[in-house]
Design a protein around this motif. Sequence first.
Motif, mmCIF file in Angstrom:
data_model
loop_
_atom_site.group_PDB
_atom_site.id
_atom_site.type_symbol
_atom_site.label_atom_id
_atom_site.label_comp_id
_atom_site.label_asym_id
_atom_site.label_seq_id
_atom_site.Cartn_x
_atom_site.Cartn_y
_atom_site.Cartn_z
ATOM 1 N N PRO A 5 12.840 -16.194 22.918
ATOM 2 C CA PRO A 5 13.692 -16.057 24.105
ATOM 3 C C PRO A 5 15.026 -16.760 23.963
ATOM 4 O O PRO A 5 16.067 -16.239 24.336
ATOM 5 N N SER A 6 14.991 -17.989 23.376
ATOM 6 C CA SER A 6 16.248 -18.723 23.272
ATOM 7 C C SER A 6 17.218 -18.051 22.311
ATOM 8 O O SER A 6 18.418 -18.027 22.544
ATOM 9 N N SER A 7 16.687 -17.479 21.202
ATOM 10 C CA SER A 7 17.596 -16.818 20.258
ATOM 11 C C SER A 7 18.183 -15.554 20.843
ATOM 12 O O SER A 7 19.347 -15.231 20.623
ATOM 13 N N LEU A 8 17.364 -14.805 21.607
ATOM 14 C CA LEU A 8 17.896 -13.620 22.276
ATOM 15 C C LEU A 8 18.984 -14.005 23.264
ATOM 16 O O LEU A 8 20.017 -13.348 23.371
ATOM 17 N N LEU A 9 18.746 -15.098 24.012
ATOM 18 C CA LEU A 9 19.718 -15.533 25.006
ATOM 19 C C LEU A 9 21.003 -15.989 24.351
ATOM 20 O O LEU A 9 22.095 -15.679 24.807
ATOM 21 N N ARG A 10 20.876 -16.749 23.238
ATOM 22 C CA ARG A 10 22.092 -17.176 22.534
ATOM 23 C C ARG A 10 22.877 -15.973 22.047
ATOM 24 O O ARG A 10 24.102 -15.939 22.075
ATOM 25 N N SER A 11 22.158 -14.949 21.595
ATOM 26 C CA SER A 11 22.818 -13.734 21.126
ATOM 27 C C SER A 11 23.617 -13.095 22.240
ATOM 28 O O SER A 11 24.754 -12.681 22.052
ATOM 29 N N ARG A 12 22.997 -13.035 23.439
ATOM 30 C CA ARG A 12 23.701 -12.425 24.569
ATOM 31 C C ARG A 12 24.889 -13.268 24.985
ATOM 32 O O ARG A 12 25.941 -12.765 25.344
ATOM 33 N N GLY A 36 6.971 2.083 20.161
ATOM 34 C CA GLY A 36 6.256 0.901 20.607
ATOM 35 C C GLY A 36 7.127 -0.043 21.397
ATOM 36 O O GLY A 36 7.930 0.351 22.229
ATOM 37 N N GLY A 37 6.986 -1.332 21.119
ATOM 38 C CA GLY A 37 7.755 -2.345 21.825
ATOM 39 C C GLY A 37 6.895 -3.466 22.361
ATOM 40 O O GLY A 37 7.387 -4.565 22.604
ATOM 41 N N LEU A 38 5.592 -3.216 22.550
ATOM 42 C CA LEU A 38 4.736 -4.251 23.129
ATOM 43 C C LEU A 38 4.676 -5.488 22.242
ATOM 44 O O LEU A 38 4.702 -6.613 22.741
ATOM 45 N N SER A 39 4.594 -5.299 20.934
ATOM 46 C CA SER A 39 4.481 -6.456 20.037
ATOM 47 C C SER A 39 5.694 -7.374 20.184
ATOM 48 O O SER A 39 5.557 -8.603 20.178
ATOM 49 N N GLN A 40 6.886 -6.780 20.338
ATOM 50 C CA GLN A 40 8.090 -7.604 20.534
ATOM 51 C C GLN A 40 8.022 -8.382 21.834
ATOM 52 O O GLN A 40 8.433 -9.542 21.901
ATOM 53 N N LEU A 41 7.513 -7.764 22.886
ATOM 54 C CA LEU A 41 7.395 -8.455 24.166
ATOM 55 C C LEU A 41 6.371 -9.576 24.091
ATOM 56 O O LEU A 41 6.597 -10.678 24.626
ATOM 57 N N ARG A 42 5.252 -9.328 23.440
ATOM 58 C CA ARG A 42 4.233 -10.372 23.332
ATOM 59 C C ARG A 42 4.741 -11.540 22.499
ATOM 60 O O ARG A 42 4.410 -12.706 22.774
ATOM 61 N N ASP A 43 5.557 -11.253 21.499
ATOM 62 C CA ASP A 43 6.086 -12.323 20.647
ATOM 63 C C ASP A 43 6.977 -13.291 21.424
ATOM 64 O O ASP A 43 7.091 -14.460 21.043
ATOM 65 N N ILE A 44 7.623 -12.839 22.490
ATOM 66 C CA ILE A 44 8.499 -13.743 23.239
ATOM 67 C C ILE A 44 7.827 -14.288 24.496
ATOM 68 O O ILE A 44 8.469 -14.974 25.294
ATOM 69 N N GLY A 45 6.534 -13.981 24.697
ATOM 70 C CA GLY A 45 5.813 -14.638 25.778
ATOM 71 C C GLY A 45 5.272 -13.762 26.877
ATOM 72 O O GLY A 45 4.715 -14.276 27.853
ATOM 73 N N PHE A 46 5.420 -12.438 26.802
ATOM 74 C CA PHE A 46 4.805 -11.564 27.789
ATOM 75 C C PHE A 46 3.276 -11.649 27.657
ATOM 76 O O PHE A 46 2.752 -11.666 26.541
ATOM 77 N N VAL A 130 3.600 -9.586 31.931
ATOM 78 C CA VAL A 130 4.534 -10.409 32.700
ATOM 79 C C VAL A 130 5.097 -11.524 31.828
ATOM 80 O O VAL A 130 4.396 -12.095 30.985
ATOM 81 N N PHE A 131 6.375 -11.819 32.053
ATOM 82 C CA PHE A 131 7.053 -12.958 31.439
ATOM 83 C C PHE A 131 7.624 -13.804 32.575
ATOM 84 O O PHE A 131 8.391 -13.308 33.402
ATOM 85 N N THR A 132 7.246 -15.087 32.630
ATOM 86 C CA THR A 132 7.661 -15.927 33.762
ATOM 87 C C THR A 132 8.974 -16.653 33.520
ATOM 88 O O THR A 132 9.650 -17.029 34.473
ATOM 89 N N GLY A 133 9.321 -16.907 32.267
ATOM 90 C CA GLY A 133 10.583 -17.594 32.024
ATOM 91 C C GLY A 133 10.600 -19.033 32.498
ATOM 92 O O GLY A 133 11.661 -19.588 32.772
#
Length: 282
Positions: A5-12, A36-46, A130-133
């Motif tokens: 999540p932090s690397s994605l946020l820094r990118s944005r 797909g896409g689920l694996s990417q979401l699970r990797d960041i905490g979904f 769900v991702f709570t952040g």
Amino acid sequence: MNPTPSSLLRSRTRARAYGTAALSPPHRTHGEAPAGGLSQLRDIGFRHVGYWSLCGDQLHLALHVRTEHRNVMYAFVEGDKVHYVAKTAMPLEGRLYLYRRASLTSARETRCHAQLIARLRQVPSIDIYVFTGEPRPLHGVFAINLIDGLMDSIVGTLMPAWNRASFQGTDEVAYNPLPVIALVLRPSYRDNGFFNIPAGDLNRHFGPNRQRVEIWLGDSAEPLESVVNRTSNLSGACRFYGGARLKRWFHDIPAGTHLQLEILAPDRLRLTLAPAFSEPRR
């Protein structure tokens, strides 16, 4: 290595600063969504919290994990395929409840409701992640909202089909109006600090039993906290308790006075005197 999540946020953050794209998704033909896409979401905490299914022609919501976080992102997933991603500041259960009553909410939720119904006629269930952040990272003394930072990037990278369908044809989200409910102040309301919604169809505008709500009284700037109570009335009509504060507000209003309840959102209400009456003394 999958992004955090932090690397994605820094990118944005860097992208916004320099006016470039937030993420560089894998090369693909124009209009082609990634697989797909689920694996990417699970990797960041979904995490998996429940699923949608059909009961007759009605959506059925089953949650095995509940969260009281009011800053969440959620995804509707079939197998590894992410159909839809959205965010909310409402408690999750109340927000998802709106998809069951899609005609009461925005055009976007109405279209997603229709997509759920159509797909669930072909498959037994659609999973909910769900991702709570939480907790929010800090930049100095300032909290960073990961939900806001990630939402556009996730949608832009994964290209969920139902998100794209939501924007086809118009950028405007047209909200269907919620009703203003006419009430009459009864002696029991004044004495005990509560009020009931009339039995019948009006009760579909509110969330599930024990859903937390905020109620503004008259022109008060601070709401009182209450919950949806669907068990006190034999009819199943909603009741809202407001305790000592609601009793004080009712104190100078004669029994039989007409009130009105404005539904700002299913968890945000405003109770006032009907227009023919003046505000009570504070």
